[in-house]
Design an enzyme around this catalytic site. Structure first.
Site, PDB file in Angstrom:
ATOM      1  CD  GLU A  96      -2.854  -1.409   0.261  1.00 18.38           C
ATOM      2  OE1 GLU A  96      -2.876  -0.602  -0.687  1.00 18.38           O
ATOM      3  OE2 GLU A  96      -3.610  -2.382   0.340  1.00 18.38           O
ATOM      4  CG  HIS A 132      -4.337   0.274   5.588  1.00 16.88           C
ATOM      5  ND1 HIS A 132      -5.713   0.394   5.472  1.00 16.88           N
ATOM      6  CD2 HIS A 132      -4.037  -0.980   5.155  1.00 16.88           C
ATOM      7  CE1 HIS A 132      -6.210  -0.731   4.991  1.00 16.88           C
ATOM      8  NE2 HIS A 132      -5.222  -1.586   4.789  1.00 16.88           N
ATOM      9  CG  HIS A 173      -7.278  -4.880   7.881  1.00 19.83           C
ATOM     10  ND1 HIS A 173      -6.659  -6.033   7.418  1.00 19.83           N
ATOM     11  CD2 HIS A 173      -6.942  -3.913   6.988  1.00 19.83           C
ATOM     12  CE1 HIS A 173      -5.995  -5.777   6.307  1.00 19.83           C
ATOM     13  NE2 HIS A 173      -6.129  -4.509   6.023  1.00 19.83           N
ATOM     14  CD  GLU A 191     -14.961  13.352  23.954  1.00 20.31           C
ATOM     15  OE1 GLU A 191     -13.791  13.632  23.640  1.00 20.31           O
ATOM     16  OE2 GLU A 191     -15.686  14.075  24.650  1.00 20.31           O
ATOM     17  CG  HIS A 213      -9.193  -3.407   2.781  1.00 24.10           C
ATOM     18  ND1 HIS A 213      -8.475  -3.640   1.637  1.00 24.10           N
ATOM     19  CD2 HIS A 213      -8.267  -3.387   3.769  1.00 24.10           C
ATOM     20  CE1 HIS A 213      -7.196  -3.781   1.916  1.00 24.10           C
ATOM     21  NE2 HIS A 213      -7.041  -3.623   3.218  1.00 24.10           N
TER      22      HIS A 213
END
Ligand code: 13P
Ligand code: ZN
Length: 270
Positions: free
Chosen positions: A116, A139, A141, A169, A210
């Site tokens: 990525e 990144h 999951h 919040e 994803h």
């Protein structure tokens, strides 16, 4: 030269990877992090004249020429980063052709940066335009956020509104909201470009089915954004089909925004 594994930034980075793994966000090789380093960070640890090898980037990153990144390796497990940073992480410099990464440390098994990396570097480019102190792209999951992306409409406005309404919040932490992509093939330049496009306006980008991206000036800031979304998504998933009888209303969100003087996405509220 001192061992870069003893540097504050490698230690903090590795601890964060362990933490994310323990939160259940990063199964197997899931997730990746890149951290913009400054020359000053490296000077006691890395001889920047010694390039171990070169790795093609697969796209033109000329805006980042000369910049240094600490980044996770493709196929590497977050659970192992802290035990063996030199195997699982690399420190790279973007070469002056803009097309190549120069490896200065790490990836000791001959490995390479995360698949990525296009999305990371393209996001770094966009965030640096709006935040000069920007440093981190993360990144991961996380379970509830991923789950929610299967059952909730996928527009920036609708997704943001629902998340904002799951915890007072949220609008305070990310008044700029959440950018949502359509389903796309991961690891490509195309998803990198689409992510970076969203990063012009958002610090959080959802990849449906994803995972999620968060950015920040520090590791804590990027992590904190994702953590706050994930907590709200957990509330959403826990409520399930039950009727909400005590909602956070648009008026409540406006009151919060007024009190905290938030520059929020006004078009996301009715
Ligand atoms: P990498 O192992 O290449 O970092 O890929 C993990 C991932 O999460 C892909 O989206
Ligand atoms: Zn992923």
């Amino acid at each position: 030269m001192k061992d870069v594994r003893t540097s504050e930034y490698v230690i903090e980075f590795a601890r964060m990877a362990t933490n994310m793994y323990r939160l259940g966000w990063d199964e197997r090789n899931g997730g990746n992090i890149s951290y913009l380093l400054y020359e000053d960070d490296l000077k006691d640890y890395i001889d920047t004249t010694k390039v171990i090898r070169e790795i093609p980037l697969g796209f033109d990153a000329k805006e980042l020429i000369g910049k240094y990144f600490l980044v996770t390796g493709t196929g590497k497990y977050f659970k192992n980063v802290e035990r063996d940073p030199a195997y699982n992480l690399g420190i790279l410099r973007i070469k002056n052709d803009g097309l190549t990464a120069e490896l200065l440390w790490g990836f000791e098994d001959g490995g390479r940066f995360t698949s990525e990396f296009p999305a990371h570097l393209m996001s770094h480019i966009e965030r640096l335009k709006v935040e000069p102190n920007h440093r981190v792209v993360l990144h991961t999951h996380p379970l509830a956020t991923m789950s929610m992306s299967f059952i909730h409409p996928l527009s920036d406005r609708e997704f943001t509104r629902t998340i904002w309404k799951m915890n007072n919040e949220c609008i305070v932490v990310f008044p700029d909201g959440i950018g949502v992509l359509p389903w796309m093939v991961c690891g490509t330049n195309e998803i990198g470009m689409a992510t970076a496009e969203k990063m012009k306006d958002y610090r959080i980008v959802l990849w449906p089915n994803h995972g999620i991206y968060g950015v920040g000036t520090t590791l804590d800031e990027a992590f904190g954004l994702v953590e706050t979304v994930e907590k709200a998504a957990q509330v959403y998933m826990m409520i399930g089909e039950r009727k909400v009888i005590n909602p956070i209303t648009d008026e409540n969100l406006k009151d919060l925004a007024a009190f905290f003087k938030l520059n929020y996405r006004k078009d996301f509220l009715d």
